[in-house]
Design an enzyme around this catalytic site. Sequence first.
Site, short mmCIF file in Angstrom:
data_model
loop_
_atom_site.label_atom_id
_atom_site.label_comp_id
_atom_site.label_asym_id
_atom_site.label_seq_id
_atom_site.Cartn_x
_atom_site.Cartn_y
_atom_site.Cartn_z
N HIS A 260 0.87 -1.17 0.00
CA HIS A 260 0.00 0.00 0.00
C HIS A 260 0.91 1.22 0.00
O HIS A 260 1.64 1.45 0.96
CB HIS A 260 -0.91 0.00 1.22
CG HIS A 260 -1.77 1.24 1.29
ND1 HIS A 260 -2.54 1.65 0.23
CD2 HIS A 260 -1.94 2.18 2.26
CE1 HIS A 260 -3.17 2.78 0.55
NE2 HIS A 260 -2.81 3.12 1.78
N ASP B 43 1.35 4.95 0.11
CA ASP B 43 1.04 6.36 0.34
C ASP B 43 2.20 7.17 -0.24
O ASP B 43 3.34 7.04 0.22
CB ASP B 43 0.92 6.64 1.84
CG ASP B 43 -0.13 5.76 2.50
OD1 ASP B 43 -1.31 5.89 2.12
OD2 ASP B 43 0.23 4.96 3.37
N ASP C 236 -7.58 1.74 2.23
CA ASP C 236 -7.42 2.54 3.44
C ASP C 236 -8.21 3.83 3.37
O ASP C 236 -7.92 4.78 4.07
CB ASP C 236 -5.93 2.84 3.65
CG ASP C 236 -5.61 3.30 5.05
OD1 ASP C 236 -6.44 3.08 5.95
OD2 ASP C 236 -4.53 3.90 5.26
N HIS D 291 -5.63 10.02 0.50
CA HIS D 291 -6.20 10.32 1.81
C HIS D 291 -5.20 11.00 2.75
O HIS D 291 -5.59 11.85 3.54
CB HIS D 291 -6.78 9.06 2.46
CG HIS D 291 -5.87 7.89 2.46
ND1 HIS D 291 -6.01 6.85 1.57
CD2 HIS D 291 -4.80 7.58 3.22
CE1 HIS D 291 -5.07 5.95 1.79
NE2 HIS D 291 -4.32 6.37 2.78
#
Length: 911
Positions: A14, A16, A126, A353
């Site tokens: 994941h 980010d 997420d 996010h």
Amino acid sequence: MTKKRTAHIVSHTHWDREWYLPYEKHHVRLVKLMDTLLDKLDQDPEYRSFFLDGQTIIIEDYLQVRPDQRDRLAKFIRDGRILIGPWYILQDAFLTSGEANVRNMQVGHQDALRYGNVSKVGYFPDTFGLVGQTPQLMQQSGIQNAFFGRGVKPTGFNNTVADGNYESSFSELQWVGPDGSKVLGILFANWYSNGNEVPADPEKAKEYWDRKLADAEKYASTNELLYMNGCDHQPIQLDLPEAIRVAREQYPDTSFIHSNFIDYLNALERAVDRDLSEVHGELRSQRTDGWGTLVNTASARVYLKQMNQLGQMMLEKVAEPLASMAHLAGVGEAYPHHLFTYAWKTLMQNHPHDSICGCSVDEVHREMVARFDKSRHVAESIVDDVKQAIADNIDTSSFVKYGEEGRPVVVFNTTGWERTGVVTITVDAERLYFRDGYTLEEATDRIRNLDITGRVLVDTEGNVIPCTVEDLGLQFGYDLPDDAFRQPYMCRQVKLTFEASKVPAMGLTTYAWVRQAGAVVPETSLLSGERTMENEGLKVEIAEDGSFTLTDKKSGRTYRDLGVYENTGDIGNEYMFKQPTGETALTTKGLSAEIRVVEDTPYRASVEVTHHWEIPASADELLDVEQHACVYYPNRKSQRSNVMVPFTIRTVISLNKSGKGVEIEASFNNQAKDHRVRALFPTDLSTNVHHVDSMFEIPVRDNEPAEEWDNPSNTQHQQAFVDVSEAGAGLTVANFGLNEYEVLRDGRNTIAVTLLRSVGELGDWGYFPTPEAQCIGEHTVRMEVIPHNGDGIKSGAYAEAYQFQVPWTVAQTGVHDGAMTATFAPYTFENTELAFSSMKLHEGSGNLMLRWFNMSREATTLDLAYHLPFDNAFKSNILEERGARIEQNDAGQMSLAVGPCEIVTVGITSK
């Protein structure tokens, strides 16, 4: 005989792009990860595949540093060993517009298709809650599933639950959108790292898999078990094939495979033999204690949300419609698809996010400001070009009778409804180019001595329009021609402010500032005293403490104590608000304010209210101790400091002549820390629910949270507005980039809109100080309070709130002939329930694409009249693919059935 269980191990990371480290530090780690992945795929055929987190921007980021690896990467994508798409980035759901999400899906598909196939996986690992229209967005993208980690409470195999309460018996469920669209939902009940770091040591593997198999089986509806081998910024597990071999040896009753989402979904579809729970609409962790919803990211670093709203509006509601209008008129350069893609990508890089939510370290958000500026500057450049091309093609010859001093101006309405409102345009009364032989002294003298008296604003019928003229004096300017060197000039500028009336939807109206001897300008006022403003439908009375009473003349309802400000401490973090235990909120109720009239014209009245307030300077010293000790924020004992600092709020309350609401602009210089500021709007309406603007939907939310909710705060996300209504009366509060609100449980159903939240740490898994999240400095916020008859849709209150988001566009032109009429719109549509969303050109076909969504939960009809020659029209989807033909008559009129809450896209092929 019981079917053998299968453990599907899906490798991923994941990613980010930016969070607890600045972007480039994460970027360096990404390059290392991708290099390692390509080497592993080369060297080990047993390492079958890797899911690239559902976002194609990872490819861009990698190849920016390693362009030499493009062919190698492309081969593994074509071979199905690296799975990419469907998104460009993994966006936040509630803080990005519907059109931004559509562009995200479109760009992700376009980028993925350049390499091969698009992974049709609705991936939201997420995301901080999910909007109700997600199932429809997936279905319209050809995706039948949604994988997500938040929003639904799993109860476990042996529990019996009622459908629709945001609970599910299993980690597999049926998710139903408000329009009836349904997708298979896969909840990461044990998170998207439940198969992370699988041991290859037999003893450790036994302990690991005993626990992991039991965890998955607690929630799984079948024997097909999903294990996510990766986590945030997780390097790939190089010994995974060996670890899988070890697991197979220890569990002969289990089939361990290095899988992917498609294989898992196919196996799951074959295995499901029972009814799954149905969950409907928004997934906002409603059935939780309320402490971990991450909802207050909606108010972290409010300045980012305001910049994002402006950036979105400039692209989707101004630049794209104007560029489409120019294309349809056959003027200007070709529709700039390349510039739009660049601007959208730059904007969307701020939409993950951890970015748009404002929950990263300070360096991340500094870089976001630059991206917002870059994207907006591109949009503004497009607008400047196309609006002038359109304006210069309008027939303004009706103004020739006023002589060569006439200065036509064009007002563009790029919203989906007819619009009346106050606009401002800066006009060159005279312009002298140095190329014409003027010296600087000559040009300056002539411009300064220009007589600008005796001029008025008129419409195309010659009617004098009340207008305020502000002389801006001598100004320097320049042109940048496409075929010559820059052209500097001196000019005399004036600022014209007036009410533009009934400008057609997606259209324009033309006025002119002209010299007209003896012209009579109507002089009226909306003021009756220094504290009362009134138009045909509304009356505003301002009290000594700066709050105001609003009377809706049509419904007869009066709303009192509007616009009081509230201040509380905040000892939480960028993710979540926490008021100090036992603290009493400070308010401006009863605080004497300075009140004065700042505008009194026939088209608008404005009253300035100034509060000289004092609030605590920060939290007390205990907060720093608790932050360093990583004390979980609900358990903190900190209070507010006894030291006070000034907090002056300057509020301008305005009422327009034709206004349907009261506009509010508040400015303040924040020098306090660890606090929150809200504006309060008591409705005194009797209802247990309220309506709120979300992505392509106006969902209904309960005023009271679920019984499990323990958090005293029940703040929630909004986009354009929140509305509280009862039979016969309602109050809508629109905002611009203020994404957090709460309907207070105070007996008055007060709408509280967060204007500022100041905190000093990131939060989450450690202590990351973020002093810039205290938002020290100047801030300006805008809202509009719109009363109505209890039906926000049919009354037009919601349309007014949507128009509040969109800036007017204006342009100056000359007196000339032109192919376009002085009042023009390419199409008109009739429907109260439909909200306009987008007007743009499809890059591949050149088709005009128009999009609306049904605000209501009832079926309706789109009646569309297209006023330019065209070949045919068809129904499309959010990927803007050609669908069924729409029949039309010889006049270009067509009718299309639209289902409840449906997102409808119409394509039009020009002749």
